[in-house]
Each structure stands twice: as structure tokens, then as C-alpha cells.
Write an enzyme that holds these catalytic residues in place. Structure first.
Site, PDB file in Angstrom:
ATOM      1  N   ARG A 143     115.793  74.740  53.752  1.00  0.00           N
ATOM      2  CA  ARG A 143     115.260  73.432  52.952  1.00  0.00           C
ATOM      3  C   ARG A 143     114.735  73.615  51.609  1.00  0.00           C
ATOM      4  O   ARG A 143     114.895  72.556  50.709  1.00  0.00           O
ATOM      5  CB  ARG A 143     114.107  73.060  53.933  1.00  0.00           C
ATOM      6  CG  ARG A 143     114.680  72.456  55.135  1.00  0.00           C
ATOM      7  CD  ARG A 143     113.418  72.080  56.245  1.00  0.00           C
ATOM      8  NE  ARG A 143     113.851  71.458  57.265  1.00  0.00           N
ATOM      9  CZ  ARG A 143     113.039  70.994  58.506  1.00  0.00           C
ATOM     10  NH1 ARG A 143     111.681  71.220  58.149  1.00  0.00           N
ATOM     11  NH2 ARG A 143     113.622  70.507  59.605  1.00  0.00           N
ATOM     12  N   ARG A 151     107.040  75.561  57.586  1.00  0.00           N
ATOM     13  CA  ARG A 151     107.290  75.230  59.074  1.00  0.00           C
ATOM     14  C   ARG A 151     108.692  75.036  59.487  1.00  0.00           C
ATOM     15  O   ARG A 151     109.625  74.480  58.924  1.00  0.00           O
ATOM     16  CB  ARG A 151     106.584  73.990  59.313  1.00  0.00           C
ATOM     17  CG  ARG A 151     106.484  73.784  60.801  1.00  0.00           C
ATOM     18  CD  ARG A 151     105.941  72.388  61.208  1.00  0.00           C
ATOM     19  NE  ARG A 151     106.398  71.072  60.599  1.00  0.00           N
ATOM     20  CZ  ARG A 151     107.763  70.717  61.094  1.00  0.00           C
ATOM     21  NH1 ARG A 151     108.357  71.250  61.995  1.00  0.00           N
ATOM     22  NH2 ARG A 151     108.275  69.799  60.699  1.00  0.00           N
ATOM     23  N   LEU A 173     105.792  69.704  66.902  1.00  0.00           N
ATOM     24  CA  LEU A 173     105.671  68.826  68.325  1.00  0.00           C
ATOM     25  C   LEU A 173     105.154  70.069  69.049  1.00  0.00           C
ATOM     26  O   LEU A 173     104.135  69.829  69.731  1.00  0.00           O
ATOM     27  CB  LEU A 173     106.797  68.437  68.949  1.00  0.00           C
ATOM     28  CG  LEU A 173     107.487  67.265  67.910  1.00  0.00           C
ATOM     29  CD1 LEU A 173     108.905  66.780  68.755  1.00  0.00           C
ATOM     30  CD2 LEU A 173     106.370  66.108  67.686  1.00  0.00           C
ATOM     31  N   GLY A 179      97.435  61.478  68.195  1.00  0.00           N
ATOM     32  CA  GLY A 179      99.016  61.865  68.020  1.00  0.00           C
ATOM     33  C   GLY A 179      99.057  62.828  69.415  1.00  0.00           C
ATOM     34  O   GLY A 179      98.371  63.149  70.218  1.00  0.00           O
ATOM     35  N   GLY A 209      91.837  60.738  66.335  1.00  0.00           N
ATOM     36  CA  GLY A 209      93.247  60.947  66.229  1.00  0.00           C
ATOM     37  C   GLY A 209      93.980  61.026  67.613  1.00  0.00           C
ATOM     38  O   GLY A 209      93.362  61.258  68.507  1.00  0.00           O
ATOM     39  N   GLU A 219      98.472  69.303  63.129  1.00  0.00           N
ATOM     40  CA  GLU A 219      98.751  69.386  61.528  1.00  0.00           C
ATOM     41  C   GLU A 219      97.452  69.386  60.973  1.00  0.00           C
ATOM     42  O   GLU A 219      97.632  69.787  59.852  1.00  0.00           O
ATOM     43  CB  GLU A 219      99.673  68.229  61.251  1.00  0.00           C
ATOM     44  CG  GLU A 219     100.200  68.252  59.985  1.00  0.00           C
ATOM     45  CD  GLU A 219     101.363  67.029  59.439  1.00  0.00           C
ATOM     46  OE1 GLU A 219     101.725  66.473  60.368  1.00  0.00           O
ATOM     47  OE2 GLU A 219     101.659  67.039  58.185  1.00  0.00           O
ATOM     48  N   HIS A 272     111.185  68.151  52.617  1.00  0.00           N
ATOM     49  CA  HIS A 272     112.764  67.942  53.015  1.00  0.00           C
ATOM     50  C   HIS A 272     114.024  67.695  52.257  1.00  0.00           C
ATOM     51  O   HIS A 272     113.747  66.490  51.656  1.00  0.00           O
ATOM     52  CB  HIS A 272     112.361  66.905  54.349  1.00  0.00           C
ATOM     53  CG  HIS A 272     113.350  67.167  55.457  1.00  0.00           C
ATOM     54  ND1 HIS A 272     114.622  66.787  55.425  1.00  0.00           N
ATOM     55  CD2 HIS A 272     113.280  67.702  56.891  1.00  0.00           C
ATOM     56  CE1 HIS A 272     115.333  67.268  56.415  1.00  0.00           C
ATOM     57  NE2 HIS A 272     114.387  67.675  57.279  1.00  0.00           N
TER      58      HIS A 272
END
Lengths: 680, 238, 247
Positions: A364, A473, A479, A75, A73, A463, A299
Site C-alpha cells: 500500500r 496496519r 476489526l 464502535g 464510543g 483505534e 490507502h
């Protein structure tokens, strides 16, 4: 509800409520031994990280190049870790399934990154960021990890600025901050709506610099398909070169998974098309515990599904709810009408009606759940997908009257343009339609304070681990966690593990390696030879429907049981009836997808089991059996104040998933007091 | 065919395509200066062939007695020839590079405006090169007279007379009209492109200025160069 | 709507390629261009034909993975990425030609998929600021003039999709490179390596087999992130600066 911390030995409500039959709880899983994080040092919470860094053994710079690290990964968590370990001098192999490390899905994060810099002198501090994050996670995260996250957050900003990340600045040339996600301090750093992109490009550039320096070898278009465990330690991976189809063996002293979230188990999510759980799931099958798999964040302000062809969902910043009003028609028969023709008295501004004090700004999870409720009642709007219209209006008419089109455009222009481009409707004239969508998974592989899983030598960051976010979260925290893990946490903790290296050399014909490679080859061959009737996507879509229906925003025991049955039969059909065309020795996107969906079909069941066993409403998910008299979420700290870490119960090298085993890690709050959330 | 490897060691700016572009832009700038001066000199023909010849003679006398007769002119000619060589070499190198950069063409031609502009520069440049040879042979090297109405004795060694004789022929004028339009188009993109290549267009205002300069230079050159031939063709200058 | 699709099919890097025509019925204007291809692929699989390979990942217009030449336009007729292009831009009965990015420096992999790792190597050559983890000074120790910060940001919006190369008549990657040189060169943090960076990046660019720039502006017209052409000016200026400094 209860604000007390359960003392050890108190019978847990979960156990009391669960039916135990033949050793099986709820007929689905076994209870295993309790586990605990033993990596965090003793001492006050604000000294733990300093202590840990000091106690972690050192590796002589001359020895580092002899030690190899595999990082899967690229990211924020994986890219930053690969760059940092490369700089330190280790021999790093970095893997990603995309054609370049720069494309990892961290790039799509819009809003910002939190850091306790207190540049606004508005009362922010490490402790406040820590507190907000634990509270935001509805008290289901491990406080030692979260404190460290808040502690290193400020360093992240320094590091990124030094790399040239173009954060928003004020006219004086200093960094700008905004308040985000309902917190009362301005601690969010941002780069317009492209913060994730800019941070990722920073990490990517640092990574490519190390590739040029020869410390990192980059394997793009490579997908990890199996973990190699030798004598109880993670020692490598089996990867497929997605261009040539070659099944490769990569061995190392330590393996890091930074492979992101698994929201694509729902088929439709805001994740990238390729985001998958395979790396994590293969590790789980090899013994790594999976923590809180059912914790999913949904979301509320995404662009709704427009038809069966939909391949993914697009999120719009929830800041739209500051000025937009959410409503649906009062009567079902009005749902097909042009919204502008529905008079005020026939509209139901349901959030304002149910939550008069918070109105459209409820958190949310509540906004999402109520949208689902009104659509379930048949009052949704927009095109029919299946039997229902899945959408509610987000109406800017009042804002346009109050503010002028220019002022609205200045504030929300890029979002409204994006909506216009995707739907073809002009939000300045017609109310927008929104619907909730899956966009983050808080669950993931279980790790200790060192970010090491229960399999020695297997570290999990970002994550992909069960994380610092508990059951929910906060905005601008993903980030932060990715970069904290990658730049500052993992490089310090992995050092301790590597200080005991080199581990005994493993050859490519070690039985455990051969077994792993053969298992991958068998799986590829099987997928290509079934030659059934149905496409991979059709299975993935059906799985997504099941997950969304029974393990989505609102869950009940009855629904989850049904979901589990449906998943099991779908999985059986998959292995009997999937059609994967093409060859193994070439780029074969159907084959790639098939492997990922096969793993989602196993993960989905575990998510349902986890959701079923957790008979409380908490954070982003609502459990129908656990609500207050007026229908609000009800958390049960007396029964569920723990991390559910699941051990794989089947045979690791193939076959079905077996009976999962639940290990509980009790959550102990010493620096923070437990409280119940309230929005009324 | 490209090789997927990372270059090792120090690199030098002098071996890059951008350096080649900077060479093209610098030599191009010299040509723009030269062309404007040339055009200015041509306009002398409106004051009669004597004025034209005097101007030409004056160029040969420039910087004497520091330099010998025609010394300056030859220095300038050498500079121009070298520049032309560099300009054309760079152009052909980049052209062949561009061809190699896309061995497999698109089935549907690019809808972008850029493709036409690039072609125009290259084929226009080739056309200008051919014209230059013709032009030098005609007026400088061989001094060829195509007009049967004038004898060699009548013309003598007056370039001014040769100019007037030549442009009384419609087809000669036509060649020059075509060539000047090509030159105008070359300058139209070349002046802007050169400014960009030299890194002079980093603000909106400087970009506007570069575009405007390109328009003006191209327009002035085309009109200025075509006035004498057309005036001669239509008998305004004899 | 009903569409005729002419799509480039090629089994592998060495295999011969060809255009294949497909008819696709009942395309909804709400579909994205790639969802339209998904639908076509599902029908191909059902018929027993291998689906068309194409790249995409985020499908939100930010990762830069997707990119198709659509009837001669990189990313199609409007300024956006292929994944954000929607079928309402087309009409019933349209014939659409779909080709991969074509450049020597983007070797063919399969069908519409090409290898853009040359972009990674250009970044490896110098597209970074050398700042080891942990070595960073306090973020507020160096203020950045807002104008420069904004210009750096504008250039940093590049997603590395390769549309600039695909659209350029010379298959040049100057816009991609200019964006990075401008992003890093505008910032005070990027100054120490500024001239070495531009030389190394351009040398790698040339080594990869990209063409030279002729300032046609086709790249900036095709760029989904609207990176302006003047980043190439900045690149040229910095290279000239490098020459002046003896590099």
C-alpha cells in the site's frame, strides 16, 4: 539495514542528529524521561496473558453494580466493552455522538477480520498471526500486546458466531476464509464486503440487550468534551447533549475511551464526517501521553477528489490491483485526453516499470507514494483540483480482454458499480481513476499492557490507542483489535483496577469537576462569540491541505517545519476569525464541528513534530531524508526502535499547546527477530 | 403521541398490530370462500329462476335433520356477521393508527405506489360495506323491488324473480358493476396481502403463487358476479 | 446546473416549521446530494444565516445516519442512500423538495434531523441473541445451511436508516423489524429466543407509535439495501407461531 537490537546505553541516532537548543530539540520539543510498560507480567510470551488474567484481582459480583464505568464510543472496541462489562454486572454509561450506537464508523470496514483458527490447515497459528502483524507493522509495535491480540483472535470468531453474525459460509455450512492483504494463509473471516457492519451490529445488539437489562445506560447524541481528573485519577467526563446543548457531568470509577482514529485531521479521509480526536485530545491535555501521532495509513485505491465540494473519500478494495493495471500518460499534454485515445507506447505503467517483480501489487505505502510522485510531476489525470490533477488510471481493459465482462463483474461487480455510481463513469468502458487517501491512524493515546494510559483510571481501546499495529496496519486487523480489546482484553484488565474501587466519592462541585465543566462552557461561549469571517469547514479544509502536503505520504524536515508554521498561524486565525452561528442550547452542528476542528488544529502540530523528530522511513510513511540509493524506504532500528509518547506541554485548562515533552518507550523484541522489508 | 420508553414485562402476541392483521387475513379468507360460493349460486339464474330458488331453498335445508330448517344458514350468517365485525374493526383500528403514526404529512405526496394501494383498500372497503347494506336490504331483509313492471303478486316470494326484475334496470346494474369492480380490487390486493400476513409467502415460488391466486380470484369473482346482471339487462335471461 | 430547493426548516421540536426556498447555482453533477447541501450551508453561513441541520456520518451508504425525503422519494429517485445519491441524477432548472422523515415515532429535532431512537428500543426489546461474552461454543460446532446463511445475511444488510418508515403510507417499521427477525430467526443460534423475540419486538414497535403494515411494498421499494418484502412475511409467520405456542 541493521538487524541488531540496540543495547541500552547505545547513543541513539535521533539524539545525535537532533539539534538541541536551549533545552529544545529541533527547537520544538523537550526530551522527557524514558517510560516502559510495567503491566505485562514476566515469563514467556505465550504465557503472559494467562498469567495476567490470573493475577488481575477479582471483583465480587455483588459489588459490581456499585462500580461505575464510563465508555466513550460505541464502535467495535467501545460497544463490545460496554456489553461485556454490562453482562458482568457493572454499572456502565455508554456515550456516542451519533444518533444510535449502531452507526459508529467500525461499520464501514469492508474486507474482513483475521483470526488464527487455522480452519484451512494451511500452517496458520497464533504465533504466525503474531509474527505477520509485527512484521506488517514494520517492527514498531509492542510485541507483548500483539501476541495477546493473536491469542484471543480465535475467541472473537466464536463469540460473533454465537451472536448471529452472518459470516460467509461454504456449502457444507462451515465458515469460509480468504487470504487478505498479501499474507500467505487464509485466515480472514468475512461477510461479503460488509464485515465491519455485521460485527458492529453484533456488538450493538449485545449492547442494547444490556440497556434493556438495565446494566448499561446509553447516551446517544452526546459528545465528550472534557476529561475529569481528580487526585491524579480519571473520574469522569464532561459531555454535551447535542440536542439540548446541556453541559453534563458524568462521574464514575473508571473511564474508557474507545473513540476511534483521527484521520479527519486531513479533512479528506475515508473516516466518517463526525470522526474526531476531541476525546483523546482532551485526555492528552489532561496528562495522557499521545503515542506515535504521526503514524497514518494511506490507502492507494480510493476514488479521487472530484472538486472543492468534496466532503469525504471512498475506499475501494485493493483487490482491484490484482487484475487492474495502473498507469499515467508519459507526457503531461496527454493528461486531458480521453484515456482510450492514448496509444500504448504513450502510457507509463509506472509500478510495473519501477518494480518489475511486484508490479501493480506492491504494498500500500509504495503504491500510494508513487501515485503522488507522478501527479506531482504533472502527469496526473482527471479534473484539476487546485493546480494539479490528482488521479492515476486503474485500467481493466486488459482484464476485460482476458476474462470477459461477466467474469470481471462476478469478481469485482459491486466495486465497479460503486465506482460507477460515485463518478458517473462506467469502468467497463473507461479506465477508472484512483488516488490514495488517509483511512486509518495507527497512533493514539499511549497505553500499557492493561490498555491503561499513564493517567490511572483512564483506559483506551481500539483505534484510539497507539495500538498493536506499529507503523503500518495489516488488512483485516483493525476489526480484530477492536473486538479483542472490547470483548476479551479490557474486561479482564479493568477488573484489576476496579478491584481497588470504590474510589473516594467525588461530588459535582469538587473543584476539579467544576473547573472541567467551566472550561467546556467557556470554550462553547468563546466559539459562539468570535463571530468572524470564515466558516469552520474552511479552516478544516485548509488544515487538511497543510497536513496532506507536509505530513502526508512523504515528509521532509523542511516541509514539516513549514507545516508547523502554517498550522500555528491557522490556529491563531481560527480563534480570531471563525464564524459559528446559532445558539448553544440547541442542535448546532457548526458548534460541534468548531470544537473538533479546534482540537485537530492542535493535534496537527503534534503530528508534524512527531513526524519531524522521527527521521526514518518506516511503515506507511516515507521520510525524504531516509531512503536507499534507489529511493526506497529506509528504516533506522538503531535510532528509532521506540514508541514516541508525547506529554502535553501547555497548560491543561486552556491556552496554547506549549512545548511537548517526548517520552520514549524502547521496543524490545524477544520473540521475533528484526528484519528489513524489501519489494525488489 | 409515542412515549420513548421500553416496555417492561411479558408481552402477548394477541395485543399486537400483527395479530390484528392476522385476524383480518383469516376473516378475509372466510369471505373469499363465501364470495366464491355465492357467485357459484348466482350462476343458477342461467337455468331459470326456479333453479335459483331451488338452490336457495337447498341452502336452508343443509344438514337437516341434524339441524332445524335454516339452521345451517343462520349459523353461517352469524359467523359471517362476526367476521365482518372483526374484519372492519381491525381495519378501522389500523387505519386510525396509521393516521396517528404520521401526524405531520409530507408537503410532496409520496411517489411510492404503496400509498394509492392502501387508500384503495380502505375506501374500497368502506364502499363495499355500504354496498353490502344496500344489497342485503334489497335481496334478503326487505326484498325491495324497484321495477314498476312487476307487481308484488307477480314476484311472490321468489328471490329468483326479484333478481330478474331488479337487473332489468340499468342503474341497478350500474351499482353492481361499480361494487364488483371495487370488490375485485379489494380481493386483488387482499388475497395477496392476506397470504403475506398469514406468513405463506416465504419463497419466490409461493409469492408468485399468491400473486397469481389474487389475480385469478379477483378476475373470477368480478366476471362471475357480473354475468347474471348483464345477461338479464341485455335480455338473455328472462 | 442551477437548482431551486424547497427545504423544511424548523428550529426545534416545538417550534413551527416551514418550507423555505433557496436558489443554488453551479451545482456539479459529481457532487453527492449531501455535498450539495454542504455547499448551500457554506453560503448560508457566509450570509449570516444559520445552516440547515441534517444528519450524515459515514457518507459511504453503510452507517444509516443520513436520510432525506427528496421530492416524495425516501433517499431520492434511485435505490441508494442519500449520501450516495449524486447530483447527476438531477437536471438544470429542477425544483427539489427536501423534507425530514415524518413519523410520530421519529420525533422532530431540528430542520431535517429526527430522533430514530425508537429503532434502538425495538432492538432492546428483543433484537439480539443472548450470548454472553466468553460463553460461546467453538464457531464450527454448529454448521449453518448455506441457503439459510445467505437469507440471514440478506436480511442483516439493514442499516437502520428508517427509509422504510418514511416511505410507508402507514409509517410502519415492519420491514426494519422483519429484517432483524429474519436475520436472527434463520440462524440456529437464534432459535431458542425466536418466538419470544418477535412478540417483544412487535409489541415495542406498536408501543412506539408506528403504524401497522398493509403490505403495500412501499418500504421494500424505498430500501437502499434492497431488503425484500418477504422478511415481513417471516415476521408474520413467526408471530403466528408465537400465538400457536401460547405467547
Amino acid at each position: 539495514m541493521s538487524e541488531t537490537i540496540p543495547t541500552p546505553g547505545t547513543p541513539l541516532a535521533a539524539d545525535a542528529a537532533a539539534s538541541v537548543d536551549g533545552g529544545l530539540v529541533h527547537g520544538l520539543y523537550r526530551d522527557g524521561d524514558k517510560i516502559a510498560d510495567t503491566a505485562a507480567p514476566a515469563g514467556p510470551i505465550d504465557k503472559k496473558w494467562t498469567t495476567r488474567k490470573f493475577e488481575a484481582h477479582l471483583v465480587n459480583p455483588a459489588n459490581r453494580r456499585k462500580l461505575s464505568v464510563i465508555i466513550v464510543g460505541t464502535g467495535l472496541a467501545g460497544g463490545a466493552a460496554a456489553a461485556t462489562l454490562g453482562e458482568a454486572g457493572y454499572h456502565v454509561k455508554s456515550f456516542c455522538y451519533q444518533d444510535s450506537p449502531r452507526r459508529a464508523h467500525s461499520i464501514a470496514a469492508q474486507g474482513g477480520i483475521n483470526a488464527a483458527k487455522n480452519y484451512k490447515e494451511d500452517g496458520d497459528s497464533t504465533h504466525r498471526l503474531f509474527y505477520d502483524t509485527v512484521k506488517g507493522g514494520d517492527y514498531r509495535s509492542r510485541e507483548t500486546n500483539v501476541y495477546r491480540l493473536a491469542e484471543v483472535s480465535a475467541n472473537i470468531i466464536d463469540q460473533c458466531v454465537a451472536q448471529g453474525v452472518p459470516f460467509a459460509r461454504e456449502y457444507g455450512g462451515l465458515l469460509d476464509n480468504r487470504s487478505f492483504g498479501g499474507v500467505q494463509v487464509s485466515r480472514t473471516f468475512y461477510a461479503r464486503g460488509q464485515t465491519g457492519q455485521q460485527l458492529l451490529i453484533g456488538a450493538y445488539q449485545a449492547l442494547e440487550r444490556q440497556v434493556a437489562a438495565g446494566t448499561v445506560t446509553s447516551y446517544t447524541r452526546h459528545e465528550m468534551l472534557e476529561l475529569v481528573v481528580v487526585d491524579g485519577r480519571a473520574r469522569g467526563i464532561i459531555a454535551r447533549d447535542m440536542v439540548t446543548g446541556e453541559i453534563q457531568t458524568h462521574l464514575a470509577d473508571v473511564v474508557v475511551l474507545a473513540t476511534g482514529g483521527y484521520g479527519n485531521v486531513f479533512f479528506l479521509s475515508t473516516n466518517a464526517m463526525g470522526s474526531n480526536v476531541t476525546a483523546g485530545w482532551r485526555a492528552h491535555r489532561k496528562g495522557a501521553y499521545f503515542g506515535n501521532p504521526c503514524y497514518t495509513q494511506i490507502h492507494p485505491t480510493c476514488i479521487p477528489v472530484s472538486g472543492d465540494h468534496q466532503s469525504k473519500l471512498t475506499l475501494m478494495s485493493e483487490s482491484l490491483r490484482n487484475d487492474g493495471r495502473i498507469w499515467v500518460p508519459k507526457r503531461r499534454e496527454d493528461c486531458e485526453k480521453d484515456p482510450r485515445d492514448i496509444p500504448e507506447e504513450d502510457r507509463d505503467y509506472y509500478l510495473e516499470r519501477i518494480y518489475p517483480s511486484f508490479g501493480n501489487l506492491v504494498p500500500r505505502d509504495i503504491a500510494s507514494r508513487q501515485a503522488k510522485n507522478v501527479c506531482d510531476e504533472g502527469r496526473g489525470v482527471g479534473p484539476k483540483v487546485g493546480d494539479f490533477r490528482r488521479g492515476v488510471y486503474l485500467d481493466f481493459t486488459d482484464a476485460l480482454k482476458r476474462m470477459s465482462a461477466e467474469a470481471v463483474g462476478e469478481k469485482y461487480g459491486n466495486l465497479l458499480d460503486m465506482y460507477h455510481r460515485i463518478t458517473g463513469d462506467n469502468p467497463y468502458e473507461v479506465p477508472m481513476r484512483i488516488y490514495p487517501a488517509v483511512h486509518y491512524t495507527m497512533g493514539g493515546l499511549w497505553v500499557d499492557y492493561d490498555l491503561q494510559s499513564n493517567v490511572p483510571g483512564l483506559f483506551v481501546t481500539g483505534e484510539a490507542n497507539f495500538s498493536d499495529h506499529g507503523a503500518n496496519r495489516l488488512g483485516a486487523s483493525a476489526l480484530m483489535q477492536g473486538l479483542a480489546d472490547g470483548y476479551f482484553v479490557l474486561p479482564n484488565t479493568i477488573r484489576d483496577y476496579l478491584s481497588h474501587a470504590p474510589y473516594p466519592a467525588v461530588s459535582e462541585d469538587h473543584p476539579a469537576v467544576v473547573e472541567a465543566r467551566d472550561a467546556v462552557q467557556r470554550r462553547v461561549d468563546t466559539l459562539l462569540s468570535i463571530n468572524g469571517e470564515r466558516t469552520v469547514d474552511s479552516f478544516h479544509k485548509e488544515l487538511g491541505h497543510i497536513m496532506w502536503e507536509y505530513c502526508g505520504m512523504e515528509r521532509s524536515e523542511e516541509g514539516l517545519r513549514k507545516g508547523i508554521d502554517l498550522i500555528r498561524s491557522l490556529r491563531a486565525e481560527f480563534w480570531r476569525n471563525v464564524r459559528v452561528l446559532g445558539a448553544a442550547d440547541t442542535l448546532n452542528q457548526s458548534l460541534e464541528k468548531a470544537g473538533r476542528v479546534a482540537d485537530f488544529l492542535e493535534l496537527g502540530e503534534l503530528m508534524c513534530i512527531d513526524a519531524l523528530h522521527r527521521r526514518e522511513s518506516c511503515g506507511g510513511h516515507f521520510r525524504a531524508e531516509s531512503q536507499t540509493e534507489d529511493g526506497e524506504a529506509l528504516r533506522h532500528d538503531d535510532g528509532y526502535l521506540y514508541v514516541a509518547a508525547w506529554e502535553f506541554g501547555g497548560s491543561p485548562d486552556g491556552g496554547d499547546t506549549g512545548i511537548p515533552i517526548l517520552h520514549k518507550e524502547d521496543l524490545v523484541y524477544q520473540a521475533i527477530e528484526l528484519k528489513q522489508r524489501s519489494y525488489k | 403521541m409515542a412515549t420513548p420508553t421500553l416496555l417492561q414485562g411479558e408481552q402477548t402476541a394477541r395485543r399486537t398490530t400483527v395479530f390484528m392483521k392476522i385476524l383480518m387475513a383469516s376473516t378475509g379468507a372466510l369471505f373469499v370462500f363465501y364470495v366464491l360460493m355465492h357467485m357459484y349460486g348466482n350462476l343458477k339464474i342461467f337455468f331459470g329462476y326456479q333453479a335459483f330458488d331451488e338452490y336457495a331453498e337447498h341452502l336452508r335445508e343443509m344438514l337437516t335433520p341434524i339441524l332445524p330448517h335454516t339452521g345451517f344458514l343462520w349459523l353461517f350468517r352469524v359467523l359471517l356477521i362476526l367476521s365482518l365485525f372483526v374484519h372492519a374493526y381491525a381495519a378501522f383500528t389500523l387505519w386510525s393508527r396509521a393516521n396517528g403514526a404520521r401526524p405531520q404529512r409530507y408537503a410532496v405526496k409520496s411517489a411510492a405506489k404503496g400509498a394509492a394501494r392502501s387508500k384503495m383498500m380502505r375506501w374500497g372497503g368502506v364502499a363495499l360495506l355500504a354496498f353490502l347494506v344496500f344489497h342485503l336490504v334489497q335481496f334478503t331483509i326487505a326484498k325491495v323491488n324497484f321495477n314498476g313492471n312487476f307487481t308484488a303478486a307477480q314476484l311472490g316470494d321468489s328471490t329468483g324473480k326479484l333478481v330478474i326484475a331488479s337487473f332489468q334496470l340499468w342503474w341497478v346494474v350500474l351499482i353492481y358493476v361499480v361494487a364488483m369492480v371495487a370488490l375485485g380490487m379489494h380481493l386483488f390486493h387482499g388475497v395477496w396481502s392476506g397470504a403475506q400476513t398469514l406468513g405463506l409467502t416465504d419463497s419466490a415460488a409461493s409469492r408468485r403463487l399468491a400473486h397469481a391466486t389474487a389475480h385469478v380470484v379477483a378476475g373470477v369473482v368480478v366476471i362471475g358476479f357480473l354475468l347474471p346482471p348483464l345477461a338479464i339487462l341485455f335480455g338473455l335471461v328472462k | 446546473m442551477n437548482l431551486t430547493l424547497n427545504i423544511w426548516r424548523q428550529d426545534g421540536p416545538e417550534a413551527p416549521g416551514r418550507m423555505v426556498t433557496y436558489q443554488l447555482a453551479d451545482v456539479s453533477g459529481d457532487m453527492s446530494f449531501l455535498e450539495m447541501l454542504d455547499v448551500l450551508n457554506e453560503s448560508l453561513i457566509t450570509k449570516g444565516e444559520e445552516p440547515i441541520a441534517f444528519d450524515s456520518d459515514c457518507r459511504e451508504g453503510i452507517c444509516g445516519m443520513c436520510g432525506l425525503m427528496i421530492s416524495g422519494n425516501a433517499h431520492g429517485p434511485v435505490t441508494t442512500t442519500t449520501c450516495q445519491l449524486h447530483m447527476r441524477e438531477f437536471h438544470d432548472g429542477d425544483s427539489i423538495t427536501i423534507e425530514p422523515w415524518r413519523a410520530d415515532a421519529f420525533p422532530m429535532i431540528k430542520d431535517l434531523v429526527v430522533d430514530r431512537s425508537s429503532f434502538d428500543r425495538i432492538i432492546q426489546a428483543g433484537g439480539f441473541i443472548s450470548a454472553n461474552t466468553g460463553s460461546a461454543p467453538e464457531a464450527h460446532s454448529v454448521p449453518v445451511e448455506k441457503r439459510k446463511a445467505d437469507r440471514a445475511f440478506e436480511a442483516a444488510a439493514c442499516i437502520g436508516c428508517g427509509a422504510c418508515v418514511a416511505a410507508c403510507p402507514n409509517a410502519s417499521a415492519m420491514l426494519f423489524m422483519g429484517a432483524k427477525v429474519t436475520h436472527l430467526g434463520e440462524l440456529p443460534q437464534g432459535q431458542p429466543e425466536r418466538y419470544a423475540r418477535v412478540v417483544k419486538m412487535v409489541a415495542q414497535h406498536d408501543h412506539e407509535g408506528f403504524g401497522g403494515c398493509t403490505n403495500t411494498g412501499a418500504c421494500a421499494d424505498a430500501c437502499p439495501k434492497e431488503i425484500p418484502l418477504d422478511v415481513i412475511n417471516t415476521l408474520n409467520r413467526d408471530l403466528r407461531g408465537a400465538l400457536g405456542r401460547g405467547r
